[in-house]
Write a protein that holds these residues in place. Structure first.
Motif, PDB file in Angstrom:
ATOM      1  N   TYR A  71       0.929  -1.257   0.063  1.00 48.06           N
ATOM      2  CA  TYR A  71       0.020  -0.065  -0.087  1.00 48.06           C
ATOM      3  C   TYR A  71       0.810   1.330   0.060  1.00 48.06           C
ATOM      4  O   TYR A  71       0.868   2.178  -0.980  1.00 48.06           O
ATOM      5  N   ASP A  75       1.499   3.957  -3.057  1.00 50.80           N
ATOM      6  CA  ASP A  75       1.049   5.259  -2.521  1.00 50.80           C
ATOM      7  C   ASP A  75       2.036   6.433  -2.658  1.00 50.80           C
ATOM      8  O   ASP A  75       1.800   7.497  -3.366  1.00 50.80           O
ATOM      9  N   GLU A  87      -5.202   5.087  -7.712  1.00 51.62           N
ATOM     10  CA  GLU A  87      -5.534   3.594  -7.583  1.00 51.62           C
ATOM     11  C   GLU A  87      -4.608   2.708  -8.429  1.00 51.62           C
ATOM     12  O   GLU A  87      -4.116   3.505  -9.440  1.00 51.62           O
ATOM     13  N   TRP A  88      -4.494   1.511  -8.447  1.00 45.63           N
ATOM     14  CA  TRP A  88      -4.000   0.635  -9.357  1.00 45.63           C
ATOM     15  C   TRP A  88      -4.727  -0.558  -9.993  1.00 45.63           C
ATOM     16  O   TRP A  88      -5.792  -0.743  -9.537  1.00 45.63           O
ATOM     17  N   LYS A 104      -3.423   3.827 -12.134  1.00 41.59           N
ATOM     18  CA  LYS A 104      -4.441   4.316 -13.152  1.00 41.59           C
ATOM     19  C   LYS A 104      -4.565   5.871 -12.832  1.00 41.59           C
ATOM     20  O   LYS A 104      -3.617   6.482 -12.037  1.00 41.59           O
ATOM     21  N   SER A 108      -7.251   7.544  -5.288  1.00 39.07           N
ATOM     22  CA  SER A 108      -7.573   6.484  -4.544  1.00 39.07           C
ATOM     23  C   SER A 108      -7.975   6.838  -3.010  1.00 39.07           C
ATOM     24  O   SER A 108      -7.625   8.214  -2.861  1.00 39.07           O
ATOM     25  N   ARG A 323      -9.068  12.668  -4.172  1.00 36.70           N
ATOM     26  CA  ARG A 323     -10.104  12.174  -3.556  1.00 36.70           C
ATOM     27  C   ARG A 323     -10.714  13.045  -2.764  1.00 36.70           C
ATOM     28  O   ARG A 323     -10.153  13.452  -1.748  1.00 36.70           O
TER      29      ARG A 323
END
Length: 535
Positions: A71, A75, A87-88, A104, A108, A323
């Motif tokens: 993670y 990140d 995001e992945w 992506k 996230s 986000r």
């Protein structure tokens, strides 16, 4: 000298007529000045070097994202690219480790503040994103600096170069701190900033008491003006409290679990000031401490903490697509429209993150209850690979490479037992040093009992691990020889402490392979499982 004067001199340790001289006040408030000399830096730097070797050697191994590195490291990479987390796709780790990360474009939802990931990103910026040295460098650096801090804190707390060196050595060889320093997780940064904030307040304690002594002192040692003696002076400028606020803001910018430390330490520094005013002879010391110390402490620490914490969100604040970044625009409110939209959006992000933490209750094979933490009942296995003969240098039929977040058991268990004596000295002798250590342990340990259904892990103890070391050193200091002890007692105490430290170092050497993922036989691995819950 008259008889009355002689009787008065015998009755008082300090003649009341000179109780407000600068030296008398300093002795009463600060205690004897301790000058460590050059050894005050040589010893801490020496144990820090030991810690650096244990943390940086073969840091790039294993060339995998282990445990929660999956993670935080990814990140950190996307924050370098976009300023916020992305995001992945499915199964991205293999491509990331191979040096071909493909995140992506969508933001996230991440529930921890950004600073720890920015620090991981700094290491990747220096050494690359495709190797363990890059994504673990910052953790190893801060873990090494924490060894130096631990030594300096102990030296200042106990006025002893020896105890400072012992504290630094114990921190340097502790497996809990070694493993977390060698892994791209957030907790090592949290530990560092919590300890740094405590150190700043410890320095402020001595600095503030020195200011109070100078403000109250008279040239002939006579009583100061009644107005001054009633409540004492305002002591507005306390720069070490400003430093503490910066450190606390950084700690909160890594993980919100820093908030309990901030609350407890802020209360602790005001209680220290109340005690100082009482010892100085100020009549209304409670009211004076709460207002003339408490208000300046609040104004120096809390706004600074908040400002630094907010600054850690800069990447998200200046972005347009993070986000929840546009949440305020998508959810207009006539009631709250006086608050800038960016801060309303940030508030909603925090609300959602808090709700996630509250509901985090999925089972995990390596989770543990706080009731087991002081006994290291359930460490966390970060990495485990079985190897056959000839694989990766295995010279046995069955080999293992494993990384387990496990403290040095001898040191950790001894520190747990020492807490009983620390508690005794705090209650019985009202020793402020014991109270400070226990306050830090309470701040890091007790809040977790408020969330019995939450998934928790042993590595949550890392922020108070240095204070476990300090508790053990405090007890050692109580048994170290003093001038009034007989030569036989001095030799006995030194031998006992020396043998204990040698045992701790030998146990660390024994466990080092399972802290660093070295190749060992399966039988050797099993021999390291001292308790069934460790395997």
């Amino acid at each position: 000298m008259t008889t009355a004067t002689t009787q008065r001199t015998r009755r008082w340790v300090i003649d009341p007529d000179g109780a407000f001289g600068i030296q008398a006040l300093r002795d009463r408030l600060v205690g004897p000045l301790y000058n460590a000399g050059m050894w005050g830096w040589i010893v801490p730097l020496a144990v820090t070097l030991v810690g650096a070797v244990l943390r940086f050697t073969n840091l790039q191994h294993p060339h995998l994202l282990i445990f929660d590195e999956t993670y935080y490291v990814k990140d950190a990479y996307t924050m370098m690219e976009a300023g916020y987390e992305l995001e992945w796709g499915d199964n991205p780790n293999e491509a990331f480790v191979a040096g071909d990360p493909v995140p992506k474009d969508s933001a996230s939802f991440v529930v921890h503040p950004p600073l720890g990931k920015w620090l991981i990103a700094a290491g990747m910026w220096l050494f690359g994103t495709d190797n363990g040295l890059g994504w673990r460098f910052s953790g190893a650096l801060f873990g090494t600096l924490a060894v130096l801090l631990c030594a300096l804190v102990a030296q200042k707390l106990f006025s002893s170069v020896l105890l400072g060196g012992i504290a630094g050595l114990l921190a340097a060889v502790d497996g809990h701190q070694i493993v977390m320093s060698r892994t791209g997780l957030l907790d090592i940064f949290l530990m560092f900033f919590v300890l740094a904030g405590f150190f700043a307040l410890l320095l402020d304690r001595f600095h503030g008491r020195g200011k109070l002594a100078r403000a109250l002192a008279t040239k002939d040692g006579s009583r100061p003006a009644e107005r001054l003696l009633g409540y004492g002076p305002w002591l507005w400028w306390r720069p070490w409290r400003l430093v503490a606020g910066v450190m606390f803001g950084c700690a909160a910018g890594v993980k919100w679990s820093a908030l309990s430390f901030i609350a407890v330490f802020s209360l602790m520094t005001v209680l220290w000031d109340l005690s100082a005013r009482r010892r100085a002879g100020i009549r209304h010391w409670i009211v004076a401490g709460l207002f003339r110390d408490g208000i300046p402490a609040f104004l120096l620490i809390i706004p600074t903490t908040f400002a630094v914490y907010l600054a850690t969100w800069t990447g998200w604040l200046v972005s347009a697509d993070g986000r929840y970044r546009q949440w305020a625009a998508e959810n207009p409110s006539a009631t709250w429209d006086w608050i800038p939209g960016v801060f309303r959006s940030l508030g909603e992000y925090h609300r959602a993150a808090y709700a996630f933490h509250q509901g985090l209750g999925s089972s995990h094979g390596w989770e543990s209850s706080p009731w087991t933490w002081l006994f290291a009942g359930r460490p966390v296995l970060f990495f485990y690979e079985s190897r056959g003969d000839g694989e990766y240098g295995c010279t046995s039929q069955n080999c293992v490479q494993a990384i387990t977040d496990l403290p040095n058991p001898i040191m950790w268990w001894a520190a747990t037992l020492s807490l009983l004596l620390v508690l005794f000295y705090w209650i019985g002798a009202r020793d402020w040093r014991a109270g400070a250590i226990l306050s830090a342990l309470a701040a890091g340990f007790l809040p977790w009992f408020a969330y019995p259904d939450r998934t928790m892990f042993f590595f949550y103890t890392l922020p108070f691990a240095p204070f476990m070391v300090l508790a053990l050193c405090y007890v050692m200091g109580r048994f170290l020889p003093r001038d009034r002890h007989t030569p036989w007692h001095r030799r006995q105490a030194v031998w006992i402490i020396g043998i204990f430290l040698a045992l701790v170092v030998l146990v660390s050497a024994y466990f080092l392979p399972v802290w660093t993922g070295e190749m060992i036989t399966y039988d050797s691995w099993r021999n390291h499982i001292w308790m069934p819950s460790w395997g």
